[in-house]
Design an enzyme around this catalytic site. Structure first.
Site, PDB file in Angstrom:
ATOM      1  N   CYS A  42     -10.746 -19.530  22.469  1.00 40.52           N
ATOM      2  CA  CYS A  42     -11.282 -20.082  21.218  1.00 40.52           C
ATOM      3  C   CYS A  42     -12.057 -19.002  20.474  1.00 40.52           C
ATOM      4  O   CYS A  42     -12.190 -17.871  20.948  1.00 40.52           O
ATOM      5  CB  CYS A  42     -12.189 -21.277  21.498  1.00 40.52           C
ATOM      6  SG  CYS A  42     -13.712 -20.823  22.354  1.00 40.52           S
ATOM      7  N   ASP A 468      -0.140   2.379 -14.525  1.00 41.21           N
ATOM      8  CA  ASP A 468       0.167   3.741 -14.968  1.00 41.21           C
ATOM      9  C   ASP A 468       1.600   3.732 -15.495  1.00 41.21           C
ATOM     10  O   ASP A 468       2.489   3.147 -14.871  1.00 41.21           O
ATOM     11  CB  ASP A 468       0.038   4.712 -13.795  1.00 41.21           C
ATOM     12  CG  ASP A 468       0.316   6.138 -14.218  1.00 41.21           C
ATOM     13  OD1 ASP A 468      -0.441   6.659 -15.043  1.00 41.21           O
ATOM     14  OD2 ASP A 468       1.299   6.713 -13.722  1.00 41.21           O
TER      15      ASP A 468
END
Length: 781
Positions: A42, A468
């Site tokens: 767990c 770009d």
């Protein structure tokens, strides 16, 4: 006292101290190790292992992932080694699964030993589950003899209790043994986990039942009903094991992306040795080997094609379904599929250096990373189990104090067990990592490599995409867009003449003319007396004719008049910011060629889709404003930055961030590296792949802006899934624990059976995993 070293990105080399400050010592460089952790059940377990490693001298950072069962550790080799890390994990009460695979081996190396160990553990888990289920199926009806009056008359209650005890013992000591061992180890190391809750809950029910079976009079003499809860104990263990089996199966599916990538690798290669073709295992392939690939075969490793021509299916790298044409000089990548012709290539990369190995490494690291949103779950789970134990004890005390005397102990015990069982924090621990595993794996399928979970979460928050231009919106190489022969001249006659001259040139514009001629399938002629004229163009003789191709100055200095007709034809090309090549044949103007960096096929559609999703798209380029405006117009961008020098690109990112924007920067990963790093999220096109992977948080394996759409959409889907998972996990415990404690009993008379609590606990983890697996159906559309 252990002093922790400052955190920094793993593997980054640090600068040596300058001579002017010799007293400043450089921190030692770090290495990164990955350990396969055994015994975690767990979120509390993973948090405890993480804390134990983080507190170990020499460890700078430790991240433990419950879903992958791996620990990623940045450590200083001068202070601790891998054996020391393993010892720290084992000292915390957990195991480390080691394999015989050397540390330097490729990530593609099949980890058969580890897979075999996991398969064996899964087989044992299933066997424990079936034993518990079979015995619980017998114990349950025997515990309800009131439904079998005829049987009740033949078997006394004391005998029946001993029969139930005998049937329950295998469930406790075989099927449920690991819960009790893990809880004991946790107690020894002063920690608690899900196994603690299960062991205390079922152990308390079993212990009470054992007393009621062996010395029932001791209980009845004190006014306590001598009831047994063997059915509760057996059924709870069976249901919890069912949840673990389902969870293990779902975990296997979440890691399917890595397994699929591993399965792509070729197992053998056909290598030229001593003039003979020899099939050898892939592990024996060496740099500079010549490898032969026939139609239908996989490319063995990365290299450069030396001879032949083919179409190669690179969909496993790029997500692009169409095969890519390959010729001599082109790169080829391992695990891609040769579709048509045979070819020979020279090996340039092997093992861990190959493209596929880098992809596997990136995906694996991303699946093991932690998203910032997980911090809340980590903080809760760190204190969850102790808080639950306290709540369970308070529940027991209150029921024992206020329930009717004859039933107070059984009621207190049942509600105590129900609180412990329903409060399992497993769903909380799986909520984030399982979604990250599926999301990053799905991204890899679409040619989107996500470096870590933080990048995935940040992409979800992006509101501005900065593109770009060169190599991103456009192809990044010149191409002929217009071929305009002057009146009276035939294009089919002129183009072979011009291409013959340009084949002799190394200029990028010449290459564009040659590509255009090849695309038009024009005939190939041979040029002689070739002469490159610097800054102007080239001239040569073809088929006895004098050919000039270049700028206006070339024609003018060779006595060719620039006629009004030529000027008029060039004007619209110049207005579109295209480069114009002037051609002359035998001293007379012959044609014009417009050359430009053309748009990628999907740029306009991708930008439109980004805008439809509510994102502002901004373009950045070093071109002049006129060219920038024309490109922006063609793709539908309203805001752009022109004449931006490479060193100024980072400033543009900061300018947008200063406006309060979350910026995703998209570039080629080489010239744009500083801007990619400065942006909230950097996305690098596959150009210059090695640098791109290092510079950007997300790498797009296909030179296509649709990858940006995919990355952001996937991020949004994944974060939505994580939030759903966390909501389910939190609400389940917030509502479940009070009900299990008996909060509704005074108003409705309802009590939550521990068996129903166990079923709900198992289903909570499975529901979180199932919700994460829905991401496997992700598509951009």
């Amino acid at each position: 006292m252990n002093k922790h070293l400052p955190n920094r990105p793993p593997g980054r080399l640090l600068m040596k101290p300058t001579p002017t400050a010799p007293e400043t010592a450089a921190p030692a460089a770090t290495e990164t190790a990955t350990l396969n952790i055994e015994g975690m059940t767990c979120a509390s377990c993973s948090n405890f292992v993480e804390r134990a490693l983080s507190r170990t001298p020499g460890v700078q950072r430790a991240v433990v992932n419950l879903a992958t069962e791996k620990a990623t550790i940045d450590f200083v080799p001068a202070q601790i080694n891998r054996a020391g890390l393993k010892a720290a994990v084992e000292q915390a009460g957990y195991g480390v699964a080691e394999t015989a695979q050397p540390a330097a081996a490729s990530p593609l190396a099949s980890d058969d030993e580890l897979e075999a160990r996991k398969a064996l553990a899964y087989a044992r888990l299933r066997r424990r589950f079936w034993v518990a289920t079979a015995l619980a199926a017998v114990i349950m009806p025997l515990s309800m003899l009131m439904l079998w009056p005829a049987l009740m008359q033949r078997i006394s209650m004391p005998v029946l209790n001993y029969v139930l005890l005998a049937l329950t013992l295998p469930v406790i000591f075989y099927s449920g043994r690991e819960f009790y061992v893990s809880a004991w180890n946790g107690l020894r190391h002063r920690t608690a986990s899900m196994d603690t809750l299960i062991a205390v809950g079922t152990g308390a029910a079993f212990a009470f039942s054992l007393v009621a079976t062996i010395v029932p009079g001791w209980l009845t003499s004190r006014g306590i009903a001598a009831e047994v809860y063997y059915d509760t104990t057996a059924t709870i263990i069976a249901l919890i094991l069912l949840g673990k089996v389902l969870e293990a199966r779902a975990k296997t599916r979440t890691s399917a992306a890595i397994k699929a990538l591993l399965g792509l690798q070729a197992r053998t290669a056909r290598v030229l040795r001593g003039g003979q073709e020899v099939d050898i295992p892939i592990e024996q392939v060496q740099l500079n080997d010549l490898v032969v690939v026939r139609p239908g075969e996989k490319v063995a490793t990365d290299g450069v094609m030396e001879a032949g021509h083919s179409a190669v299916d690179e969909s496993m790298l790029t997500g692009e379904s169409l095969p890519v044409e390959k010729k001599a000089g082109d790169p080829v990548y391992g695990a891609t599929l040769n579709k048509t012709g045979s070819f020979r290539f020279r090996v340039t990369k092997v093992g861990a250096e190959t493209m596929l190995a880098q992809i596997v490494k990136l995906v694996s690291e991303a699946q093991g990373s932690r998203a910032p949103i997980q911090r809340l779950a980590d903080k809760v789970s760190a204190v969850f189990v102790p808080v639950v134990v306290i709540i369970a004890i308070l529940t027991f005390v209150l029921w024992f104090d206020f329930a009717p005397e004859a039933t107070r102990l059984p009621l207190a015990l049942v509600n105590f067990v129900a609180v412990l069982i329903i409060a399992c924090p497993c769903a909380l621990g799986l909520a984030t990592p399982t979604a990250i595993m599926v999301g990053t794996g799905k991204g890899a399928e679409h040619g989107v490599l996500i470096r870590n979970a933080e990048a995935l979460e940040k992409a979800y928050q992006v509101d501005t995409v900065l593109l770009d231009k060169t190599g991103t919106i456009t192809r990044g190489e010149p191409a002929v867009t217009d071929f305009l022969p002057l009146p009276g001249l035939a294009a089919t006659e002129l183009l072979p003449l011009l291409a013959a001259v340009e084949r002799q040139s190394e200029h990028p514009l010449a290459a564009a003319v040659v590509r255009y001629a090849d695309e038009q399938q024009s005939s190939q002629l041979t040029a002689s007396s070739f002469q490159a004229v610097e800054g102007q163009g080239a001239k040569a003789s073809v088929e006895g004719r004098s050919i000039l191709i270049g700028n206006r100055r070339l024609l003018r200095e060779n006595g060719v008049a620039i006629t009004p007709a030529l000027e008029q034809a060039a004007a619209p090309l110049l207005a579109q910011a295209k480069t114009v090549l002037y051609a002359a044949v035998d001293g007379q103007p012959a044609a014009l060629l417009g050359v430009a960096d053309t748009l990628r096929d999907t740029s306009a559609a991708a930008i439109k889709e980004l805008q439809r999703q509510g994102l502002e798209v901004v373009m950045m380029t070093g071109d002049n404003p006129q060219t920038a405006a024309e490109v922006a117009r063609q793709v539908g961008i309203s805001r752009f930055f022109a004449e931006v020098l490479p060193q100024d690109k980072t400033g543009k990112v900061q300018e947008l961030q200063a406006e309060g924007r979350r910026v995703a920067m998209v570039g080629d990963g080489i010239n744009d590296a500083p801007a990619l790093a400065r942006a909230d999220v950097g996305l690098a096109m596959a150009t210059g792949t090695d640098v791109a992977m290092e510079a950007a948080a997300i790498t797009l394996m296909r030179a296509d802006l649709m990858g940006v759409v995919t990355a952001i959409a996937l991020s949004r889907h994944t974060m939505r899934t994580i939030r759903q998972n966390l909501f389910f996990a939190f609400i389940y415990n917030v509502l479940g624990i009070p009900i299990a404690a008996g909060l509704l009993y005074p108003f409705t008379g309802w009590l939550l059976s521990p068996m129903l609590a166990a079923a709900a606990m198992a289903l909570s983890s499975v529901s979180v995993l199932t919700n994460s697996l829905r991401l496997r159906g992700f598509s951009v559309n």
